[in-house]
Design a protein around this motif. Structure first.
Motif, PDB file in Angstrom:
ATOM      1  N   TYR A 165       0.890  -1.092   0.159  1.00 59.37           N
ATOM      2  CA  TYR A 165       0.101  -0.023   0.182  1.00 59.37           C
ATOM      3  C   TYR A 165       0.948   1.325  -0.125  1.00 59.37           C
ATOM      4  O   TYR A 165       1.535   1.708   1.123  1.00 59.37           O
ATOM      5  CB  TYR A 165      -0.903   0.018   1.136  1.00 59.37           C
ATOM      6  CG  TYR A 165      -2.087   1.196   1.112  1.00 59.37           C
ATOM      7  CD1 TYR A 165      -2.977   1.076   0.487  1.00 59.37           C
ATOM      8  CD2 TYR A 165      -1.584   2.309   1.660  1.00 59.37           C
ATOM      9  CE1 TYR A 165      -3.901   2.133   0.307  1.00 59.37           C
ATOM     10  CE2 TYR A 165      -2.422   3.657   1.476  1.00 59.37           C
ATOM     11  CZ  TYR A 165      -3.643   3.279   0.803  1.00 59.37           C
ATOM     12  OH  TYR A 165      -4.563   4.349   0.707  1.00 59.37           O
ATOM     13  N   ASP A 239      -6.653  -2.159  -0.742  1.00 59.81           N
ATOM     14  CA  ASP A 239      -7.105  -1.277   0.183  1.00 59.81           C
ATOM     15  C   ASP A 239      -6.407  -1.279   1.396  1.00 59.81           C
ATOM     16  O   ASP A 239      -5.728  -2.272   1.892  1.00 59.81           O
ATOM     17  CB  ASP A 239      -8.450  -1.759   0.612  1.00 59.81           C
ATOM     18  CG  ASP A 239      -9.719  -1.535  -0.368  1.00 59.81           C
ATOM     19  OD1 ASP A 239      -9.334  -0.598  -1.483  1.00 59.81           O
ATOM     20  OD2 ASP A 239     -10.681  -2.339  -0.469  1.00 59.81           O
ATOM     21  N   ASP A 241      -5.274  -1.634   5.325  1.00 58.59           N
ATOM     22  CA  ASP A 241      -6.086  -2.477   6.203  1.00 58.59           C
ATOM     23  C   ASP A 241      -5.089  -2.677   7.167  1.00 58.59           C
ATOM     24  O   ASP A 241      -4.069  -3.499   7.089  1.00 58.59           O
ATOM     25  CB  ASP A 241      -6.465  -3.866   5.497  1.00 58.59           C
ATOM     26  CG  ASP A 241      -6.892  -4.917   6.551  1.00 58.59           C
ATOM     27  OD1 ASP A 241      -6.966  -4.756   7.833  1.00 58.59           O
ATOM     28  OD2 ASP A 241      -7.054  -6.100   6.039  1.00 58.59           O
ATOM     29  N   GLU A 243      -4.766  -4.398   9.934  1.00 56.73           N
ATOM     30  CA  GLU A 243      -4.726  -5.554  10.678  1.00 56.73           C
ATOM     31  C   GLU A 243      -3.853  -6.379   9.541  1.00 56.73           C
ATOM     32  O   GLU A 243      -2.794  -7.111  10.013  1.00 56.73           O
ATOM     33  CB  GLU A 243      -6.244  -6.383  10.696  1.00 56.73           C
ATOM     34  CG  GLU A 243      -6.942  -5.606  11.891  1.00 56.73           C
ATOM     35  CD  GLU A 243      -6.191  -5.493  13.136  1.00 56.73           C
ATOM     36  OE1 GLU A 243      -5.280  -6.414  13.226  1.00 56.73           O
ATOM     37  OE2 GLU A 243      -6.339  -4.470  13.777  1.00 56.73           O
TER      38      GLU A 243
END
Ligand code: G4P
Length: 530
Positions: A165, A239, A241, A243
């Protein structure tokens, strides 16, 4: 919140990994500058003769101008207490690097934007992935010609099998490097080539939707290109995230230039936000919570010769739970003895400081009179736990080593055993031969030189080394198997490690497959658990 809890909550302990020359030292240095831990660039490592490498301890390291051993550096930033574990940057790194990663809670992977992923990054990544620790990617040297950023992130995803990301996106590179676009804040951070150096960078921020202002700062063509790329990125990338980041499955990517101090501070800020304080760790008896109130730690590194004048040996421990207090008696589990850790210290490059207390997440070095081994547990006497052993990694280079002067037998045996105990080399024996025929295995060939140098300088023993053509090692997992009954090729060798475990060393992958085919039920493993 109690002070104890607060102290642990503000700890962040991570390792910086990279292939040599990608910029790990430069980035570390810039991070230390932000923390006020050093006040001049070049303090961590300098290649110029007048800038002695402060994290290099051994004479050999100075001669070679490289850093062989890992060091630990602590600094404060915005209320956080940060421990950086430095890993050796040389191609011929040792198992030390692997072990250092066992002590870290996350890793920052520095990649040279012109080169992409290089062999050592690959090896180190494997170890991080094995532990499932979060990995942050810093793509460095954007002030120079670089590869296409889409290509670079694609390479990380494909090679490592994780998502990426991009937290920011570069605007040009090299002479045309204009800065980066911060995806979360939706603004650009403009690069000022004149701002090389060490001071904090006064970056210009500008909203990406403010076309007029953007054109003034980066020019119309760059703005148009950026908008196109950002659109593509928003549509195509994973996306965000948190976690997945914390599970080591999604790597946040930052573009920057460590040398010009560009993008380092935003990186540090995002990094601190996204990482957690020390997490619970596994022991043979179950999970230990860092906040549990009782001190526990494990030894991940033993370093001899930190100070030539004292011929001392330090055992480095990663504190996993509770608070360490100087002068209190703790239990050394493997020895079955209580002890007071003497001269507990923390390191800042070459400076050592005696510590009175330290918390989960911290690394302390204690004086080791030869009692500790890698993987040992030290804890409050009532805890009765044992941290899971640190795996022994497969050496890739082998040699036989024998002493030249037979009168020096005792020193030779002592030296070989001590150096092996520190984990700098692994020693193997031909079954039944004891120390007569010793096979030494190392992860990086430089360790052979370190071994020879240390045997001569510390133990007064000259040795002859004959390199062997073995390249692979496998521990035999079948406990009741007699290896002499195995059907193996003539160039495969059966040896034992210091615990008496049986292993096979092979000259090729082909021979491994052959052994497995010809001996149904044979189970081989690439590393041994302590
Ligand atoms: P390492 O620890 O990963 O081995 O890398 P190190 O930081 O030592 O950096 C390797 C070389 O790359 C150094 O140059 C360093 O100045 C340069 N470098 C690091 N970051 C950047 C960057 O963002 N941009 C540019 N252009 N160069 C960068 P050197 O000439 O080999 O060493 P030195 O004489 O500067 O110490």
């Amino acid at each position: 919140m109690e002070t104890f809890e607060k102290e642990i909550k503000r700890r962040r302990t991570f390792a910086i990994i990279s292939h040599p020359d990608a910029g790990k030292t430069t980035l570390t240095e810039k991070l230390l500058l932000y923390g006020g831990a050093i006040n001049q660039a070049g303090a961590v490592k300098g290649k110029a003769a007048d800038r002695h490498a402060v994290s290099d301890w051994m004479e050999l390291e100075k001669q070679r101008g490289i850093s062989i051993t890992s060091s630990v550096m602590q600094f404060q930033y915005n209320g956080y207490c940060i421990n950086i574990l430095d890993t050796p940057g040389h191609q011929d790194f040792s198992e030390d690097t692997y072990r250092t990663l066992m002590a870290a809670d996350s890793a920052v992977m520095v990649i040279d934007a012109a080169k992409g992923i290089e062999p050592q990054t690959r090896k180190l990544f494997k170890v991080c992935a094995m532990r499932g620790i979060p990995i942050f990617t810093f793509i460095n040297k954007l002030d120079r010609e670089a590869r296409d950023p889409f290509d670079l992130i694609d390479e990380v995803e494909k090679e490592f099998g994780i998502g990426t990301y991009p937290m920011n996106w570069p605007i040009g590179c090299g002479k045309d490097f204009k800065g980066v676009y911060d995806r979360e804040k939706q603004c650009i951070l403009a690069f000022n080539a004149k701002n090389r150096g060490q001071s904090k960078l006064d970056s210009i921020r500008c909203d990406i939707n403010d076309t007029e202002a953007m054109d003034k700062i980066i020019g119309e063509a760059s703005r148009e290109e950026l908008c196109e790329q950002v659109e593509l990125l928003d549509g195509a990338s994973f996306d965000f995230d948190i976690e997945a980041v914390r599970a080591g499955k999604l790597s946040p990517v930052f573009f920057g230039s460590a040398l010009t101090n560009f993008g380092v501070e935003p990186f540090l800020e995002y990094f601190l936000e996204m990482t957690t304080s020390p997490l619970p760790r596994k022991t043979e008896e179950g999970i230990v919570d860092p906040f549990c109130g009782e001190f526990s730690a494990f030894v991940f590194k033993i370093q001899a010769n930190m100070n030539k004048a004292h011929r001392d040996r330090l055992a480095f421990m990663r504190i996993c739970s509770g608070k360490f207090e100087r002068g209190i008696e703790y239990r050394h589990v493997q020895a079955g003895k209580n002890l007071k850790l003497s001269q507990p210290q923390q390191l800042m490059a070459h400076e050592r400081e005696i510590v009175e207390e330290a918390y989960a997440g911290d690394i302390i070095g204690v004086f080791d009179p030869g009692i500790f081994s890698i993987g040992d547990t030290v804890c409050a006497p009532k805890m009765k736990i044992r941290y899971e052993g640190i795996p022994t990694f497969a050496p890739e280079h082998f040699a036989t080593v024998e002493q030249l002067d037979s009168m020096k037998r005792k020193q030779f045996v002592k030296g070989m055993n001590q150096i092996a105990q520190e984990g700098a080399i692994q020693i193997f024996f031909e079954p039944g031969s004891g120390m007569e025929r010793v096979v030494v295995g190392v992860v990086g060939v430089l360790q052979f030189e370190v071994l020879e140098y240390r045997l001569k300088n510390e133990y007064g023993v000259d040795v002859r080394r004959s390199n062997l053509s073995y390249e692979h090692i496998r521990w035999i997992e079948n406990e009741n198997l007699n290896p002499s009954t195995l059907n193996i090729t003539s160039d495969t060798k059966w040896v034992q490690d210091f615990r008496g475990k049986n292993l096979l060393i092979f000259t090729s992958e082909w021979n491994i497959r052959w052994a497995l085919e010809k001996n149904p039920g044979l189970e081989l493993s690439e590393f041994s658990k302590n």
